[in-house]
Structures are given as structure tokens and as C-alpha cells.
Design an enzyme around this catalytic site. Structure first.
Site, PDB file in Angstrom:
ATOM      1  N   ASN A   7      59.571  29.057  28.373  1.00 41.56           N
ATOM      2  CA  ASN A   7      58.343  29.051  29.184  1.00 41.56           C
ATOM      3  C   ASN A   7      57.859  27.601  29.268  1.00 41.56           C
ATOM      4  O   ASN A   7      57.302  27.065  28.305  1.00 41.56           O
ATOM      5  CB  ASN A   7      57.288  29.942  28.515  1.00 41.56           C
ATOM      6  CG  ASN A   7      56.028  30.069  29.359  1.00 41.56           C
ATOM      7  OD1 ASN A   7      55.887  29.409  30.389  1.00 41.56           O
ATOM      8  ND2 ASN A   7      55.118  30.913  28.908  1.00 41.56           N
ATOM      9  N   LYS A  14      57.743  26.208  25.583  1.00 37.10           N
ATOM     10  CA  LYS A  14      57.920  27.175  24.495  1.00 37.10           C
ATOM     11  C   LYS A  14      59.313  27.754  24.602  1.00 37.10           C
ATOM     12  O   LYS A  14      59.804  27.983  25.707  1.00 37.10           O
ATOM     13  CB  LYS A  14      56.924  28.327  24.646  1.00 37.10           C
ATOM     14  CG  LYS A  14      55.522  27.968  24.291  1.00 37.10           C
ATOM     15  CD  LYS A  14      54.672  29.241  24.225  1.00 37.10           C
ATOM     16  CE  LYS A  14      53.230  28.871  24.468  1.00 37.10           C
ATOM     17  NZ  LYS A  14      52.460  29.814  25.223  1.00 37.10           N
ATOM     18  N   ARG A  88      60.632  31.633  32.419  1.00 37.94           N
ATOM     19  CA  ARG A  88      59.473  32.277  33.015  1.00 37.94           C
ATOM     20  C   ARG A  88      59.069  31.447  34.236  1.00 37.94           C
ATOM     21  O   ARG A  88      58.881  30.232  34.129  1.00 37.94           O
ATOM     22  CB  ARG A  88      58.326  32.304  32.020  1.00 37.94           C
ATOM     23  CG  ARG A  88      57.108  32.958  32.593  1.00 37.94           C
ATOM     24  CD  ARG A  88      55.977  32.917  31.618  1.00 37.94           C
ATOM     25  NE  ARG A  88      54.869  33.681  32.163  1.00 37.94           N
ATOM     26  CZ  ARG A  88      53.672  33.680  31.632  1.00 37.94           C
ATOM     27  NH1 ARG A  88      53.431  32.968  30.557  1.00 37.94           N
ATOM     28  NH2 ARG A  88      52.718  34.379  32.162  1.00 37.94           N
ATOM     29  N   HIS A 177      51.158  38.071  35.249  1.00 41.83           N
ATOM     30  CA  HIS A 177      51.392  38.653  33.908  1.00 41.83           C
ATOM     31  C   HIS A 177      52.405  39.796  33.961  1.00 41.83           C
ATOM     32  O   HIS A 177      52.388  40.700  33.132  1.00 41.83           O
ATOM     33  CB  HIS A 177      50.096  39.233  33.291  1.00 41.83           C
ATOM     34  CG  HIS A 177      49.058  38.232  32.933  1.00 41.83           C
ATOM     35  ND1 HIS A 177      47.709  38.456  33.145  1.00 41.83           N
ATOM     36  CD2 HIS A 177      49.146  37.007  32.378  1.00 41.83           C
ATOM     37  CE1 HIS A 177      47.024  37.415  32.730  1.00 41.83           C
ATOM     38  NE2 HIS A 177      47.865  36.514  32.267  1.00 41.83           N
ATOM     39  N   HIS A 203      45.826  43.649  29.925  1.00 47.02           N
ATOM     40  CA  HIS A 203      46.274  42.381  29.323  1.00 47.02           C
ATOM     41  C   HIS A 203      45.041  41.495  29.243  1.00 47.02           C
ATOM     42  O   HIS A 203      44.607  40.916  30.229  1.00 47.02           O
ATOM     43  CB  HIS A 203      47.366  41.757  30.198  1.00 47.02           C
ATOM     44  CG  HIS A 203      47.851  40.427  29.704  1.00 47.02           C
ATOM     45  ND1 HIS A 203      49.107  40.229  29.166  1.00 47.02           N
ATOM     46  CD2 HIS A 203      47.243  39.217  29.649  1.00 47.02           C
ATOM     47  CE1 HIS A 203      49.248  38.969  28.810  1.00 47.02           C
ATOM     48  NE2 HIS A 203      48.131  38.325  29.099  1.00 47.02           N
ATOM     49  N   ARG A 236      37.603  31.744  33.857  1.00 45.70           N
ATOM     50  CA  ARG A 236      37.711  32.037  35.290  1.00 45.70           C
ATOM     51  C   ARG A 236      36.738  33.136  35.677  1.00 45.70           C
ATOM     52  O   ARG A 236      36.528  34.074  34.918  1.00 45.70           O
ATOM     53  CB  ARG A 236      39.136  32.509  35.638  1.00 45.70           C
ATOM     54  CG  ARG A 236      40.161  31.416  35.559  1.00 45.70           C
ATOM     55  CD  ARG A 236      41.550  31.968  35.804  1.00 45.70           C
ATOM     56  NE  ARG A 236      42.413  31.668  34.703  1.00 45.70           N
ATOM     57  CZ  ARG A 236      43.611  32.211  34.500  1.00 45.70           C
ATOM     58  NH1 ARG A 236      44.076  33.101  35.347  1.00 45.70           N
ATOM     59  NH2 ARG A 236      44.325  31.866  33.464  1.00 45.70           N
ATOM     60  N   ARG A 280      36.572  34.464  20.309  1.00 43.98           N
ATOM     61  CA  ARG A 280      36.144  34.502  18.898  1.00 43.98           C
ATOM     62  C   ARG A 280      34.801  33.815  18.731  1.00 43.98           C
ATOM     63  O   ARG A 280      33.908  34.301  18.036  1.00 43.98           O
ATOM     64  CB  ARG A 280      37.184  33.835  17.994  1.00 43.98           C
ATOM     65  CG  ARG A 280      38.374  34.709  17.741  1.00 43.98           C
ATOM     66  CD  ARG A 280      39.500  33.937  17.150  1.00 43.98           C
ATOM     67  NE  ARG A 280      40.074  33.024  18.134  1.00 43.98           N
ATOM     68  CZ  ARG A 280      41.301  32.537  18.079  1.00 43.98           C
ATOM     69  NH1 ARG A 280      42.077  32.844  17.074  1.00 43.98           N
ATOM     70  NH2 ARG A 280      41.757  31.739  19.014  1.00 43.98           N
ATOM     71  N   GLY A 328      42.927  41.700  23.562  1.00 43.19           N
ATOM     72  CA  GLY A 328      43.321  43.110  23.505  1.00 43.19           C
ATOM     73  C   GLY A 328      43.982  43.493  22.195  1.00 43.19           C
ATOM     74  O   GLY A 328      43.787  44.588  21.676  1.00 43.19           O
ATOM     75  N   GLU A 381      56.518  38.868  26.035  1.00 44.05           N
ATOM     76  CA  GLU A 381      57.122  38.440  27.302  1.00 44.05           C
ATOM     77  C   GLU A 381      58.470  37.775  27.053  1.00 44.05           C
ATOM     78  O   GLU A 381      59.384  37.879  27.859  1.00 44.05           O
ATOM     79  CB  GLU A 381      56.170  37.450  28.001  1.00 44.05           C
ATOM     80  CG  GLU A 381      54.906  38.143  28.509  1.00 44.05           C
ATOM     81  CD  GLU A 381      53.729  37.218  28.685  1.00 44.05           C
ATOM     82  OE1 GLU A 381      53.273  36.629  27.674  1.00 44.05           O
ATOM     83  OE2 GLU A 381      53.249  37.059  29.809  1.00 44.05           O
TER      84      GLU A 381
HETATM   85  P1  AMP Z   1      46.074  34.718  24.923  1.00 43.74           P
HETATM   86  O1  AMP Z   1      45.722  34.122  26.261  1.00 43.74           O
HETATM   87  O2  AMP Z   1      46.752  36.039  25.032  1.00 43.74           O
HETATM   88  O3  AMP Z   1      46.768  33.759  24.020  1.00 43.74           O
HETATM   89  O4  AMP Z   1      44.673  35.050  24.215  1.00 43.74           O
HETATM   90  C1  AMP Z   1      43.786  34.043  23.861  1.00 43.74           C
HETATM   91  C2  AMP Z   1      42.431  34.645  23.632  1.00 43.74           C
HETATM   92  O5  AMP Z   1      42.500  35.631  22.585  1.00 43.74           O
HETATM   93  C3  AMP Z   1      41.405  33.605  23.187  1.00 43.74           C
HETATM   94  O6  AMP Z   1      40.230  33.687  23.976  1.00 43.74           O
HETATM   95  C4  AMP Z   1      41.103  34.013  21.755  1.00 43.74           C
HETATM   96  O7  AMP Z   1      39.808  33.787  21.422  1.00 43.74           O
HETATM   97  C5  AMP Z   1      41.339  35.516  21.800  1.00 43.74           C
HETATM   98  N1  AMP Z   1      41.484  36.037  20.428  1.00 43.74           N
HETATM   99  C6  AMP Z   1      42.458  35.790  19.534  1.00 43.74           C
HETATM  100  N2  AMP Z   1      42.177  36.406  18.374  1.00 43.74           N
HETATM  101  C7  AMP Z   1      40.995  37.046  18.518  1.00 43.74           C
HETATM  102  C8  AMP Z   1      40.150  37.851  17.691  1.00 43.74           C
HETATM  103  N3  AMP Z   1      40.486  38.129  16.439  1.00 43.74           N
HETATM  104  N4  AMP Z   1      39.008  38.317  18.209  1.00 43.74           N
HETATM  105  C9  AMP Z   1      38.659  38.035  19.463  1.00 43.74           C
HETATM  106  N5  AMP Z   1      39.393  37.305  20.303  1.00 43.74           N
HETATM  107  C10 AMP Z   1      40.545  36.804  19.847  1.00 43.74           C
END
Ligand code: AMP
Length: 394
Positions: A7, A14, A88, A177, A203, A236, A280, A328, A381
Site C-alpha cells: 500500500n 506499507k 492497493r 474502502h 468501516h 472530513r 480517542r 469500529g 485489506e
Molecule cells: P483507521 O483509519 O482505521 O486507522 O482508524 C483510526 C481511528 O481509529 C482514529 O481516529 C483513532 O482515534 C481511532 N481509534 C483507535 N483506537 C481507538 C479506541 N480505543 N477508541 C476510539 N477510537 C479509536
């Protein structure tokens, strides 16, 4: 057979090497800050994580180092053992409904589609060309983020705009996605053990999208012409009334690029909370009763619930709802808020199990009495790219 799953972003690359068809991960890692100062790469092998700082002027530098690391770590003794490299690629337009072996035509199409994905397709191409040079014996495969959504029918992908905009300029819903939605819907379908299944995949990461999947085929998705449409995201806006754009330009004197950047990078959960695009941080502020963070999470949850409800009707009821990606997979708090708002559909969450489901755990989070089975499924993925590449090479 050894397969690489890749990716490439504008400043990152990655990778994950697999032994296929066993899907055994042999080595994985990421090159970061390519073409910027302080570049470095991290490699994970045998449960160990090694970070190395080095100069990475371009993606070719990264791929050369990756080739050396594969040999140094005994993943291969000769690069010819890598029989396929799966890449990807964000945009496959209307040309690709599946992953394809890369040839000159495919390269040209990905290049032409850069107009539709200016931040992604050029970077993906740079990655592909670097691997073609470094491992010329391997079959290179393109796995498109848009491909899974090509089964959406015209009355759902067309915008109510002059036909010429679609016919001449390719304006339509594409959806993104796709590798994640395909992986998760396949997995849920296996888990519920039903061939004819109706599944909603949420997602929810920094970018987020929701898909309606019937019998393994996508029938609708929330992202649109670009990945900016659909639900509220980290930074966004998601769906908005387009008239806001000319209005705010006239009012503030912002130009179109400023507005575009604001909608992309300063809106969503970040724009409303004024805290962060990282869920978070915003959840932590929510817990402190910070009004703007409460509003941000509520807007996000409402937009997700809106799409789930829409797809529930489009699918004519559902067997399962699945949560995946950063938020999620990890935020029991957000999942609970979403599922509680769907109680009128007979959906019931098992709070205790929901709380325990994080950090890569997979399982069901709904109660036995729930009308719909709700799952947490960590997305993968990379393995999807490896599977498609293996199948095409084989
Ligand atoms: P991704 O784009 O799938 O890598 O997801 C990134 C998002 O997942 C970021 O906004 C992180 O804050 C959120 N995230 C990761 N761990 C947690 C958690 N334990 N609680 C809430 N959000 C999280």
C-alpha cells in the site's frame, strides 16, 4: 507461493509478505516520511519490531531496502521467489470491477484516473513502478478500492445531474474502502453460515464508509464520487448541501482550494469538537462533558445511524451489522451509542461482550434476543490483496 501486499501512499509504503495459500504473514512493515527529512522504516518479524532511521529520497529507495531486508531476514534467498506483488490502488473508475494483472493498459488507466484521485493514484503508481523495477520477475497486480462497489446499480450510483456529467466526465458514485468491505462481508457471511445474506458493513476509521452487501455483492455505499461523501469522519465533513461552498466563498473570500482543504482536513469530528480528528481524544473530552466534543460524537453517531437505517430498508431487513476499522474495532462507546439508537429495529447489544471487544478481537456483540446479529470484525485489506494476487498469479 510468496506474495507481497503493498500500500503506497504519497510519503509512505506499507508492506506485508505472505506464504500463500496458507496466508501466513512472513514479515511486515512500513516506510515513513519518504521524500521528507527524518525518514525511517519499521519492520515486524517473529513478534519483534525493529525501527531503522535512514534516508529515503523516494519510493525506489524504500523498495530497494525492502528487497535487502527480505533477503537479510531469510524471507527469501532470491527475489525471484516473490511471485506476485499486489498493490492497493484507490481508483479503478468504471474500468475495473475486480483486481487485475498490471500491464501497460492498466498503468495508463490508473494514470488517467489520477484526475479522480489526485492524492492517491499517482502515489500508487509510483509504488507499482518501483516494484516493477526492483522485482521484475514478479507478476504485479492492482487491487482497486472502488472495484467491490462496481456492482451497485445505476439508479443508486448516478447523481441527479445532467447525464453529460456522467457520460463525459465520469461523475457518479464510486465508493471506496472496497477491500475492507469485501473482507468483512465475506467473513460475516461465513460466520452466519448463510449463502444468501444481507449485511451492513460499517468501516469506521479516520475515514469512514458504510456498505450494504447482498449475497456477497455490494448494492450501495456511503462514499461517493470522492471519499469525502457519506458519514461524518475524523476531519472530513461527509454529506453536506453543496450550496454551502459558493455561499461561504462569497462571505469569507476563501478560494475553492481553501474551502476544499477545510472540508477535507478541518471539518468532521475535528471541526465540531475543535479538539482532534482522533476519536480517542474526542471521547476523552466527551467524558469530561465538553459540549463541543459531545456534539461532534453525536453528529458522527447520527450520520452512521442514518446510513444503517437507509440500508436496512434498501436491503429489506438485514442478517448482520458489522463494525470494523480503528473506531469500529476499538470503541465500545461509539458502537453502543449507534446500536442503542437502532433499538426500534429490535437490535439489542450485549453490553458486557461489547466492552471486551477491542484490540483485534473478533466476535458477536449483540444479545441472543437481538433481531440482527452485530459483529466486530478486524479488517484485513492486506490479506485480501494477497488472496487476489495469489489467485491471479496461480
Ligand atoms: P483507521 O483509519 O482505521 O486507522 O482508524 C483510526 C481511528 O481509529 C482514529 O481516529 C483513532 O482515534 C481511532 N481509534 C483507535 N483506537 C481507538 C479506541 N480505543 N477508541 C476510539 N477510537 C479509536
Amino acid at each position: 507461493m510468496k506474495i507481497l501486499s503493498v500500500n503506497a501512499g504519497s510519503s509512505s509504503l506499507k508492506f506485508q509478505a505472505y506464504e500463500m495459500p496458507e496466508e501466513k504473514v512472513l514479515i511486515s512493515g512500513v516506510f515513513e516520511r519518504i521524500g521528507i527529512n527524518n525518514s525511517f522504516y519499521t519492520i515486524k518479524i517473529n513478534g519483534e519490531k525493529i525501527k531503522t532511521e535512514t534516508v529515503l529520497n523516494n519510493h525506489e529507495d524504500a523498495v530497494k531496502i525492502l528487497a535487502q531486508e527480505l533477503i537479510k531476514n531469510n524471507v527469501v534467498s532470491d527475489l525471484k521467489e516473490i511471485e506476485g506483488v499486489g498493490h492497493r490502488v484507490v481508483h479503478g473508475g468504471e474500468d475495473y470491477a475486480d483486481s487485475v494483472i498490471i500491464n501497460d493498459d492498466v498503468l495508463n488507466t490508473i494514470e488517467e484516473l489520477s484526475d479522480l484521485a489526485p492524492l492517491h493514484n499517482p502515489a500508487n503508481l509510483i509504488g507499482i513502478r518501483a516494484f516493477m523495477k526492483e522485482i521484475p520477475s514478479a507478476t504485479q497486480v492492482a487491487c482497486f478500492d472502488t472495484a467491490f462497489h462496481q456492482t451497485i446499480n445505476k439508479e443508486r450510483y448516478l447523481y441527479a445531474l445532467p447525464n453529460e456529467w456522467h457520460d463525459k466526465y465520469g461523475v457518479r458514485k464510486y465508493g471506496f474502502h472496497g477491500m475492507s468491505h469485501r473482507y468483512v462481508s465475506n467473513k460475516v457471511s461465513e460466520l452466519i453460515g448463510k449463502e444468501n445474506s444481507k449485511i451492513i458493513v460499517c468501516h469506521l476509521g479516520n475515514g469512514g464508509s458504510i456498505s450494504a452487501v447482498k449475497d456477497g455483492k455490494c448494492i450501495d455505499t456511503s462514499m461517493g464520487f470522492t471519499p469525502n461523501a457519506g458519514i461524518v469522519m475524523g476531519s472530513r465533513s461527509g454529506d453536506i448541501d453543496y450550496s454551502i461552498i459558493p455561499y461561504i466563498m462569497k462571505k469569507t473570500g476563501m478560494n475553492i482550494d481553501d474551502v476544499d482543504t477545510t472540508l477535507n482536513k478541518k471539518s468532521g469530528v475535528l471541526g465540531i469538537s475543535e479538539v482532534s480528528s482522533d476519536f480517542r481524544d474526542v471521547e476523552a473530552k466527551y467524558d469530561e462533558n465538553d459540549e463541543k466534543s459531545i456534539m461532534a460524537i453525536n453528529l458522527f453517531v447520527n450520520s452512521v445511524v442514518g446510513y444503517i437505517s437507509k440500508y436496512y430498508v434498501e436491503l429489506g431487513g438485514v442478517d448482520a451489522i458489522a463494525f470494523t476499522a480503528g473506531v469500529g474495532e476499538n470503541s465500545d462507546f461509539v458502537r453502543k451509542m449507534i446500536l442503542e439508537k437502532l433499538e426500534c429495529l429490535g437490535i439489542k447489544i450485549n453490553e458486557e461482550v461489547n466492552r471486551s471487544m477491542r484490540l483485534g478481537k473478533e466476535g458477536i456483540i449483540s444479545d441472543d434476543t437481538s433481531s440482527v446479529a452485530c459483529y466486530v470484525i478486524p479488517t484485513d485489506e492486506e490479506v485480501m490483496i494477497a488472496r487476489d494476487t495469489y489467485n491471479l498469479v496461480k
